[in-house]
Design an enzyme around this catalytic site. Structure first.
Site, short mmCIF file in Angstrom:
data_model
loop_
_atom_site.label_atom_id
_atom_site.label_comp_id
_atom_site.label_asym_id
_atom_site.label_seq_id
_atom_site.Cartn_x
_atom_site.Cartn_y
_atom_site.Cartn_z
N GLU A 434 17.50 3.26 37.42
CA GLU A 434 17.12 1.87 37.66
C GLU A 434 18.32 0.92 37.59
O GLU A 434 18.35 -0.02 36.79
CB GLU A 434 16.02 1.46 36.67
CG GLU A 434 14.73 2.21 36.94
CD GLU A 434 13.62 1.92 35.94
OE1 GLU A 434 12.46 1.84 36.36
OE2 GLU A 434 13.94 1.78 34.74
N GLU A 505 9.73 9.91 37.42
CA GLU A 505 8.79 9.39 36.43
C GLU A 505 7.42 9.31 37.09
O GLU A 505 7.30 8.88 38.24
CB GLU A 505 9.20 8.00 35.94
CG GLU A 505 10.52 7.98 35.18
CD GLU A 505 10.91 6.59 34.71
OE1 GLU A 505 10.01 5.71 34.66
OE2 GLU A 505 12.09 6.37 34.41
#
Length: 545
Positions: A434, A505
């Site tokens: 991220e 994820e």
């Protein structure tokens, strides 16, 4: 010393540190019995244990001379984090940075702590002495017997200092100033508690001047045989003999020629999660021995399918932070072993080291137990999306594109790859989490593929953040977080999508959750080009307070 000149300079990441190398503990006459006792080597002086400790509310106004004088100390165990011992405060944040966004600057009120360790040492002529820190958050300065020895600023990697010239026969003193915030804090915005201190082991290595500085082990399968190659990097011309054992039996031996070793195993025992077969490789010089586990395995992509040793595999994975309710992220060997044993008992076969390299013995446990690892660099820059107020994904690339942080990204990716390149369990490198997508990550991906191409390369931002499912061609997998089921069906059924799908994820399991686990698993089993996913995440981060 102008501390701010170090802490707010992303071009000065390390000073006085040795070049990166693969992780190994040398020995000579006494070989440690296990991973857990690795620091029992006769070439190691362990420095973990009780240190003198003095906490400062801020580094502002602190002078170097004051750090070298006597002051009032308490006792602090190492490894540990000072927040679990009543200093500073616990802080948990996910997306938002823990400090105001103003890279590379950090707040003037910047907590820090002085650690002091004293030791006697019998110096051996012709040997060099390396001071090793396996993990310090966030940045730190080192003095030995009053002389400045160096600086380093990447928490989850080994920093190694040559302190030979500073050591005395008796009465040695090591002083370490650990600082909470640095320019690296902008690359450390992982979804976790913020903790500070010397949180992994510290030790002194005694090594000969002429030695194997680094080595790289690679295995390749062809025609039912295993080709083993070892490249050596030596500090001077030195004779190196090698021995490969299967249990107690020698299966290969010889001498390196021009710093290269190569041999063939006719009937190799392959390494995978179900049968984690390991060989033992020893490299021996006149003054030193280095040993490492070797797993014969080869990871590849064929027709959009991820394969290990030529057979399709599926990742039934979990993300895992270093997290202990007692010790914070100064997790112990026993806590790691408990986590990994529970994973094996529940048919989890893979771990993503979210979002930084774990302790070196974590990987050796994965080698032994049989767990596939996505090894993730110590990078997350998530807070850029909040830097101007509301969440704005268009800001994701602010630091990924910023030349000021190019060195930070490259350094952290390189340190992860070089340290762990000999671990059989590592099947996939990850450049971080991220952090958006830009030139800094494009350059890092190119470096990985040129220097350690035997694994697959992952970076979710490189295939998702630019709106092109093909993404950077140096990135091998199309990685997503929490996609809807219809998206998965559409992606996997489209033959133009040439990268295998992986969910780094999914089925969010913090608080109320997870959901749709059976539906996702049906799709993982159905589509060959859907290689699996990693649950967010393994356990709660809560701290006893």
């Amino acid at each position: 010393m102008d501390f701010k000149a170090y802490l707010e300079n992303p071009q000065l990441l390390h000073e006085g540190t040795e070049p990166n190398r693969s992780y190994v503990i040398p020995y000579f006459a006494h070989r440690p019995e296990s991973i857990q006792t690795r620091l029992d080597s006769d070439r190691v002086t362990p420095l973990s244990g009780d240190w003198d400790f003095h906490f400062y509310e801020s580094i502002q106004g602190l002078e170097e001379n004051a750090l070298l004088e006597e002051t009032e100390f308490v006792t602090m165990p190492v490894p540990s984090v000072w927040q679990t011992h009543g200093y500073d405060a616990h802080q948990y944040t996910n997306v938002r940075y823990p400090i105001p966004y103003d890279p590379p600057f950090v707040p003037d009120k910047n907590p820090c702590a002085l650690y002091v360790k004293r030791l006697n040492l019998h110096k051996v002529s012709g040997m060099v002495y390396h001071l090793n820190f396996e993990g310090v958050d966030s940045a730190f300065f080192v003095w030995v017997n009053g002389a400045y020895a160096g600086f380093s600023g990447v928490p989850h990697s080994t920093s190694e200092f040559d302190i030979t010239g500073h050591l005395l026969e008796n009465g040695n003193e090591i002083r370490v100033l650990v600082v909470k915030w640095s320019s690296g804090t902008y690359a450390e915005d992982q979804d976790k508690f913020r903790m500070s201190g010397i949180f992994r082991d510290v030790y002194l290595l005694e090594r000969p001047r002429a030695r194997v500085r680094d080595f790289t082990v690679r295995t390749k399968l062809a025609g039912g045989k295993a080709h083993i190659e070892v490249d050596l990097d030596t500090t001077a011309p030195v004779n190196v003999e090698y021995t490969l054992k299967d249990g107690g039996s020698v299966v290969a031996s010889g001498k390196a020629v021009e710093n290269k070793i190569g041999f063939v195993l006719d009937a190799p025992k392959l390494w995978n999660a179900e049968t984690p077969n390991l060989y033992d490789l020893t490299l021996e010089t006149e003054m030193e021995k280095l040993s490492t586990a070797v797993g014969v395995r080869e990871v590849s992509i064929e027709n959009r399918v991820v394969k290990l040793n030529g057979k399709p595999i599926k990742f039934r994975g979990a993300n895992r932070h270093d997290s202990s309710p007692v010790n914070g992220f100064a997790v112990t060997y026993d806590e790691m072993l408990r986590d990994l044993s529970l994973m094996k008992q529940h048919n989890i076969n893979a771990v993503r080291t979210s979002h930084y390299p774990n302790s070196p013995y974590f990987y050796e446990l994965c080698d032994q137990l049989g767990l596939y690892v996505i090894d993730e660099s110590d990078i997350e820059m998530h807070g850029v999306v909040n830097c101007f107020g509301e969440y704005n994904e268009s800001d994701f690339a602010l630091l990924a594109e910023d030349p000021m942080y190019e060195k930070t990204v490259l350094d952290r990716v390189q340190r992860c790859v070089i340290r762990d390149k000999n671990r059989p369990c590592v099947l996939i490198w990850s450049m971080g989490n991220e952090s958006g997508y830009g030139q800094n990550f494009i350059k890092a991906a190119k470096w990985v593929k040129e220097n350690e191409p035997t694994r697959l390369l992952h970076y979710e931002g490189g295939t998702n953040g630019i709106g092109d499912p093909k993404g950077n061609q140096d990135i091998d997998l199309y990685s997503r977080m929490y996609p809807q089921l219809d998206f998965i069906r559409e992606y996997c059924e489209n033959p133009q999508n040439d990268k295998p799908l992986i969910l780094c994820e999914y089925i969010h399991a913090m608080g109320n959750g997870p959901g749709d686990a059976e539906d996702y698993q049906e799709l993982i089993d159905k589509y060959e080009n859907f290689c699996g996913g990693f649950v967010w995440e393994w356990c709660d981060h809560a701290i006893y307070m």
